[in-house]
Design an enzyme around this catalytic site. Structure first.
Site, PDB file in Angstrom:
ATOM      1  N   GLU A 198      55.074  39.167  26.759  1.00 11.20           N
ATOM      2  CA  GLU A 198      53.912  38.933  25.908  1.00 11.20           C
ATOM      3  C   GLU A 198      54.320  38.481  24.511  1.00 11.20           C
ATOM      4  OE1 GLU A 198      51.059  42.095  26.086  1.00 11.20           O
ATOM      5  OE2 GLU A 198      50.904  41.963  28.256  1.00 11.20           O
ATOM      6  N   ASP A 303      43.578  52.041  30.736  1.00 10.32           N
ATOM      7  CA  ASP A 303      43.748  50.684  31.282  1.00 10.32           C
ATOM      8  C   ASP A 303      43.867  50.815  32.799  1.00 10.32           C
ATOM      9  OD1 ASP A 303      44.629  48.199  32.117  1.00 10.32           O
ATOM     10  OD2 ASP A 303      46.557  48.280  31.078  1.00 10.32           O
ATOM     11  N   LYS A 326      39.534  44.228  31.125  1.00 10.89           N
ATOM     12  CA  LYS A 326      40.258  43.061  31.620  1.00 10.89           C
ATOM     13  C   LYS A 326      39.426  42.457  32.745  1.00 10.89           C
ATOM     14  CE  LYS A 326      45.045  44.741  30.973  1.00 10.89           C
ATOM     15  NZ  LYS A 326      46.128  45.524  31.629  1.00 10.89           N
TER      16      LYS A 326
HETATM   17  P1  PGA Z   1      49.779  43.734  32.686  1.00 13.47           P
HETATM   18  O1  PGA Z   1      49.942  44.750  31.477  1.00 13.47           O
HETATM   19  O2  PGA Z   1      48.939  42.597  32.256  1.00 13.47           O
HETATM   20  O3  PGA Z   1      51.197  43.350  32.983  1.00 13.47           O
HETATM   21  O4  PGA Z   1      49.173  44.525  33.808  1.00 13.47           O
HETATM   22  C1  PGA Z   1      49.148  44.752  30.336  1.00 13.47           C
HETATM   23  C2  PGA Z   1      48.769  46.145  29.944  1.00 13.47           C
HETATM   24  O5  PGA Z   1      49.258  47.115  30.556  1.00 13.47           O
HETATM   25  O6  PGA Z   1      47.956  46.321  29.049  1.00 13.47           O
HETATM   26 ZN    ZN Z   2      48.064  48.775  29.628  1.00 12.38          ZN
END
Ligand code: PGA
Ligand code: ZN
Length: 416
Positions: A198, A303, A326
């Site tokens: 990231e 999450d 998400k």
């Molecule tokens: P991921 O992680 O997009 O690799 O699942 C992002 C997060 O855990 O916030």
């Molecule tokens: Zn996360």
């Protein structure tokens, strides 16, 4: 009324060089095209067990070009709920595994874009309706670890929150300074090993706690006050560390019980200006989450724990006090919005979030602004799939001008 006249799926590439799916939705009156909407599905690396399932990209493209196209053609593009309901019915599975969450989220978001474009409005404005909106507070990664840096450190995200900033633009200014300072410190120690998935630095630390001390040092080096101007947010992504009943911190060759992890995190909160911790315990361990949220007195984010699932939020009973949103964890725009509504009903905060595999797609910034979600997490302050989103936020802040709601950083994160 603008109706969908064509939908097309295509195979494109994400920030990790992996294939993903893009959807394009053409709307018009009769057969005359009026507007186009486009979106690309992101992909996670530390995915929650309860996430909607993606299908292989070629299959996702075929699903869009055949079954989804046939089902959504001639529908009104402005009725997002009806479109998403149609997608959910067509899929018919509990986990979106027939059409694929990747196919569904690309189409769902592309429909939202096409609706906004047909009304000649930016997406955030279309989603907000008549409501007044403002910019969200970013959580920005400085060091990356966990599944995004081959476990170089165990904690996945060491992030900053510019708790004293007066605007989104100022938060980014300060972040740029902290990011540069953190890089300079690592380089000086010979601990800089590039950047993680990231865009945060891929560091060579000896312990997970060392990263916290370095982060405080970087904030101070940047001429900012730790805990007042700039604070710390962590994503432990603890499901990744959980094996056989305990939590494995490989960097330190230590295994912690849930109680020991609880105590360690409380100690970190005491020693460092931490204002938010995501997934402090494994996704199934609601009791540990609940005890920690009660004891920590800071923002505790679910999450993997919530996987953007409305029902899980409604049943949480104080297990966290904030929800990561998400869209691809659940599959459609409407279900993501329903999850945010559930969070608000429970008095929880919300954070719209990108995935570790991203693209130039900036839809999530529009969702955060348009829905009034007060925080945004899209990774670090490098790599263009991240910067595209921060830059989109700047454009929106400029477009809103004096009409923007007050920037919420100081209200959300009062100095402790
Ligand atoms: P991921 O992680 O997009 O690799 O699942 C992002 C997060 O855990 O916030
Ligand atoms: Zn996360």
């Amino acid at each position: 009324m603008a109706r969908i006249i064509e939908i097309k799926g295509r195979r494109v590439w994400d920030s990790r060089g992996r294939p993903t799916v893009e959807a394009e939705v053409v709307v018009g009156r009769g057969t005359t095209p009026l507007a186009v909407g486009r979106a690309i599905a992101p992909a996670g690396a530390s995915t929650g067990a309860g996430e909607a399932k993606s299908v292989e990209v070629g299959q996702a493209v075929r699903n869009i070009n055949t079954r989804i196209r046939d089902a959504l053609r001639a529908m009104s593009v402005t009725d997002q709920h009806a479109l998403d309901r149609r997608l959910i019915e067509l899929d018919g599975s509990a986990d979106k595994s027939r059409l694929g969450a990747n196919a569904m989220v690309a189409v769902s978001l592309a429909c939202a874009h096409a609706a906004a474009a047909s009304l000649k409005k930016p997406l955030w404005r279309h989603l907000a309706g008549e409501r007044r909106v403002g910019l969200p507070v970013p959580q920005i990664q400085i060091f990356g670890g966990g599944a995004h840096a081959r476990g170089r450190v165990d904690v996945q995200d060491y992030m900053i929150v510019c708790t004293g900033a007066g605007s989104f633009a100022e938060a980014l200014e300060w972040t740029a300074q902290v990011y540069a300072a953190a890089g300079a410190r690592l380089a000086k120690r010979g601990a800089l090993q590039g950047v993680a998935d990231e865009g945060g630095y891929w560091p060579a630390f000896k312990t997970n706690e060392e990263a916290l001390a370095e982060l405080v040092g970087a904030i101070a080096d940047a001429g900012l006050e730790p805990g007042t101007d700039v604070s710390i947010a962590l994503d432990i992504a603890a499901s990744q560390l959980y094996r056989g009943g305990s939590y494995h911190f490989a960097l330190e060759n230590r295994t912690l019980s849930a109680e020991q992890l609880h105590a360690m995190l409380l100690r970190w909160i005491e020693r460092y200006p931490i204002v938010s911790i995501e997934d402090p315990f494994a996704e199934h361990d609601a009791a540990a989450m609940r005890a920690f949220t009660k004891a920590a007195g800071i923002q505790v984010v679910g999450d993997d724990f919530f996987v953007t699932n409305e029902q899980k939020v409604r049943n949480a009973d104080g297990a966290c006090n904030a929800v990561l949103l998400k869209p691809n964890q659940v599959g459609t725009v409407s279900e993501t919005l329903a999850c945010w509504q559930a969070a608000r009903d429970a008095g929880y905060r919300g954070i719209v979030s990108a995935r570790s595999g991203e693209t130039e797609d900036v839809s999530i910034v529009h969702l955060a602004v348009g829905w009034g979600v007060p925080q945004l997490k899209v990774g670090s302050f490098s790599r263009s799939e991240r910067m595209a989103k921060w830059n989109e936020g700047l454009r929106i802040e400029e477009a809103l001008g004096a009409k923007a709601l007050p920037y919420p950083a100081r209200r959300l994160f009062k100095p402790r």
